[in-house]
Design a protein around this motif. Sequence first.
Motif, PDB file in Angstrom:
ATOM      1  N   LYS A 175       9.234  -1.591  -9.589  1.00  0.00           N
ATOM      2  CA  LYS A 175       9.223  -0.215 -10.084  1.00  0.00           C
ATOM      3  C   LYS A 175       9.657  -0.154 -11.541  1.00  0.00           C
ATOM      4  O   LYS A 175       9.090   0.599 -12.344  1.00  0.00           O
ATOM      5  CB  LYS A 175      10.127   0.669  -9.222  1.00  0.00           C
ATOM      6  CG  LYS A 175       9.589   0.961  -7.832  1.00  0.00           C
ATOM      7  CD  LYS A 175      10.601   1.743  -6.992  1.00  0.00           C
ATOM      8  CE  LYS A 175      10.110   1.893  -5.560  1.00  0.00           C
ATOM      9  NZ  LYS A 175      11.121   2.582  -4.699  1.00  0.00           N
TER      10      LYS A 175
ATOM     11  N   THR B 162       0.820  -1.212   0.000  1.00  0.00           N
ATOM     12  CA  THR B 162       0.000   0.000   0.000  1.00  0.00           C
ATOM     13  C   THR B 162       0.849   1.255   0.000  1.00  0.00           C
ATOM     14  O   THR B 162       0.601   2.196  -0.780  1.00  0.00           O
ATOM     15  CB  THR B 162      -0.935   0.010   1.221  1.00  0.00           C
ATOM     16  OG1 THR B 162      -1.663  -1.213   1.281  1.00  0.00           O
ATOM     17  CG2 THR B 162      -1.909   1.174   1.136  1.00  0.00           C
TER      18      THR B 162
ATOM     19  N   ASP C 167       3.754   1.669  -1.067  1.00  0.00           N
ATOM     20  CA  ASP C 167       4.645   1.737  -2.228  1.00  0.00           C
ATOM     21  C   ASP C 167       3.888   1.943  -3.539  1.00  0.00           C
ATOM     22  O   ASP C 167       4.492   2.056  -4.604  1.00  0.00           O
ATOM     23  CB  ASP C 167       5.457   0.439  -2.327  1.00  0.00           C
ATOM     24  CG  ASP C 167       6.223   0.136  -1.063  1.00  0.00           C
ATOM     25  OD1 ASP C 167       7.269   0.763  -0.848  1.00  0.00           O
ATOM     26  OD2 ASP C 167       5.751  -0.711  -0.281  1.00  0.00           O
ATOM     27  N   ALA C 168       2.564   1.966  -3.475  1.00  0.00           N
ATOM     28  CA  ALA C 168       1.748   1.962  -4.693  1.00  0.00           C
ATOM     29  C   ALA C 168       2.040   3.141  -5.610  1.00  0.00           C
ATOM     30  O   ALA C 168       2.132   2.975  -6.830  1.00  0.00           O
ATOM     31  CB  ALA C 168       0.267   1.917  -4.320  1.00  0.00           C
ATOM     32  N   GLU C 169       2.185   4.327  -5.052  1.00  0.00           N
ATOM     33  CA  GLU C 169       2.441   5.498  -5.892  1.00  0.00           C
ATOM     34  C   GLU C 169       3.742   5.337  -6.670  1.00  0.00           C
ATOM     35  O   GLU C 169       3.820   5.680  -7.856  1.00  0.00           O
ATOM     36  CB  GLU C 169       2.482   6.763  -5.041  1.00  0.00           C
ATOM     37  CG  GLU C 169       1.151   7.148  -4.421  1.00  0.00           C
ATOM     38  CD  GLU C 169       0.094   7.490  -5.459  1.00  0.00           C
ATOM     39  OE1 GLU C 169       0.437   8.140  -6.472  1.00  0.00           O
ATOM     40  OE2 GLU C 169      -1.080   7.113  -5.260  1.00  0.00           O
ATOM     41  N   ALA C 170       4.754   4.811  -6.031  1.00  0.00           N
ATOM     42  CA  ALA C 170       6.042   4.602  -6.695  1.00  0.00           C
ATOM     43  C   ALA C 170       5.969   3.500  -7.745  1.00  0.00           C
ATOM     44  O   ALA C 170       6.828   3.422  -8.626  1.00  0.00           O
ATOM     45  CB  ALA C 170       7.118   4.262  -5.662  1.00  0.00           C
TER      46      ALA C 170
ATOM     47  N   ASN D  15       3.608   3.307  -9.922  1.00  0.00           N
ATOM     48  CA  ASN D  15       2.816   3.847 -11.032  1.00  0.00           C
ATOM     49  C   ASN D  15       1.314   3.699 -10.820  1.00  0.00           C
ATOM     50  O   ASN D  15       0.553   3.579 -11.789  1.00  0.00           O
ATOM     51  CB  ASN D  15       3.233   3.196 -12.360  1.00  0.00           C
ATOM     52  CG  ASN D  15       3.036   4.110 -13.551  1.00  0.00           C
ATOM     53  OD1 ASN D  15       3.043   5.330 -13.408  1.00  0.00           O
ATOM     54  ND2 ASN D  15       2.855   3.534 -14.729  1.00  0.00           N
ATOM     55  N   LYS D  16       0.855   3.727  -9.577  1.00  0.00           N
ATOM     56  CA  LYS D  16      -0.559   3.503  -9.283  1.00  0.00           C
ATOM     57  C   LYS D  16      -1.523   4.387 -10.078  1.00  0.00           C
ATOM     58  O   LYS D  16      -2.588   3.915 -10.489  1.00  0.00           O
ATOM     59  CB  LYS D  16      -0.823   3.667  -7.784  1.00  0.00           C
ATOM     60  CG  LYS D  16      -2.268   3.383  -7.400  1.00  0.00           C
ATOM     61  CD  LYS D  16      -2.516   3.528  -5.909  1.00  0.00           C
ATOM     62  CE  LYS D  16      -3.981   3.242  -5.573  1.00  0.00           C
ATOM     63  NZ  LYS D  16      -4.238   3.377  -4.108  1.00  0.00           N
ATOM     64  N   PRO D  17      -1.231   5.666 -10.309  1.00  0.00           N
ATOM     65  CA  PRO D  17      -2.192   6.486 -11.057  1.00  0.00           C
ATOM     66  C   PRO D  17      -2.527   5.938 -12.446  1.00  0.00           C
ATOM     67  O   PRO D  17      -3.560   6.289 -13.011  1.00  0.00           O
ATOM     68  CB  PRO D  17      -1.475   7.839 -11.154  1.00  0.00           C
ATOM     69  CG  PRO D  17      -0.592   7.879  -9.957  1.00  0.00           C
ATOM     70  CD  PRO D  17      -0.100   6.471  -9.801  1.00  0.00           C
TER      71      PRO D  17
END
Length: 422
Positions: free
Chosen positions: A327, A108, A110-113, A115-117
């Motif tokens: 990543k 959770t 680490d999601a943004e790193a 590429n979650k968007p």
Amino acid sequence: MKAWRALAATAALSLTLAGCGGGPGASDNTLTVWLMDGSAEDALIAELNAEFEQSHPGMKVDYQVQQWNGIQDRLTTALASDDPPDVIELGNSQNPQFSAEGTLLDLTADAEALNKPQWVPALAESGAWEGKQYGVPFYAANRVVVYNKELFDKAGITQLPTNREELLGAIAKLEQTHGADPEFQSLYLPGQSWYALLSFIWDSGGELAVPEGPNYKGALDTEQARDGIAYYQQLVKESGTLAPADTDEAEPQQAEVYAKGKVAMMIALPWEVQTAAEQNPRIAEISGAFPIPSKFPGRTAPVFLGGSNLAIPAGSADAEAAKDYLKLLTSQKYQTKIAESGVVPGASQDTSALEGNPVSAAMAIASKSGKVPPAVPQWAAVEAGQNPLKDMMTAVLTGQKSIVDATMEANDKIDQLLAAKN
């Protein structure tokens, strides 16, 4: 897919897994990666691994290709061991089981790193459990209507169907033009093609199951679900399909039937065209595709988005390095390469690389309306074994049961499976 908790205690005694070493929790400067056969091209993996090793001096990637057959048991054993792989691929409908058991690392934070968007929403949903993210979207594929351009042209069909009525209209024209040929089928549609059926159920506003408190219950016994089933029944009747009512698209392989050139349409995955071309090379040249039409103008029908997620076992000795590997794999660079291989990238919503092939392009368009079955551990039991949806469709198409009776019976069976403990 099999429920796996009961296997964990004994599987470790019967299987010896490659890639183990260093003892419990001890890093040996080797990152062990399990990906499935056919998931990524060799050139992509070679470049990825080289880039990872360059940025992590002294660390090597032990890349192991796994076969889908038996993978549930192998994952069960690996995740229960003291020395699991560091990165694994798993089917998106497998993810909830392992997430619920606590054998996957919580990603959770680490999601943004990762590429979650840009993640495909349906795949992201399949990797989540109780508000936390345990799986990262890898890639996906969905069904489209593959069609024979020559048969369409001879029938005078100049506009591809964009809604249900237009699809029925195309079938009528095809039957009028080619129906005298006893081998001709305007649409090859096996009775138990339940992945195709889902599109019509969802398009009508129906669901397979819906939340009830902390659990799920079946939702087939609704007017909306029955509307989708009734349309499927109508397609079978009006198309004059010769497909069996009691098997799915794999028995016989529908691509092999399509290859003979007497089938105008099939609801298929894009690579089934290439499978057909192995028997009839010309079929690839005369094949096109369009999204499964919706009953609503301006839409495409929702499609089952089948695919894979990536995860890190909770017992990984190199979890931070494993995150770095993910990543890279979820970066736009490698997601573009995944798309170039002919599948929908899971961690990127840029599908422009699929536009060069008409069948893949249709898949990309349809994927925007992708959905997955309920992301609960028990759902795997519905898909495995004697799938109630398959039995339901055979009963309806052979006249053994009415749609009302068949959906009620299937719904009861789904309720029982969803209520079962893992």
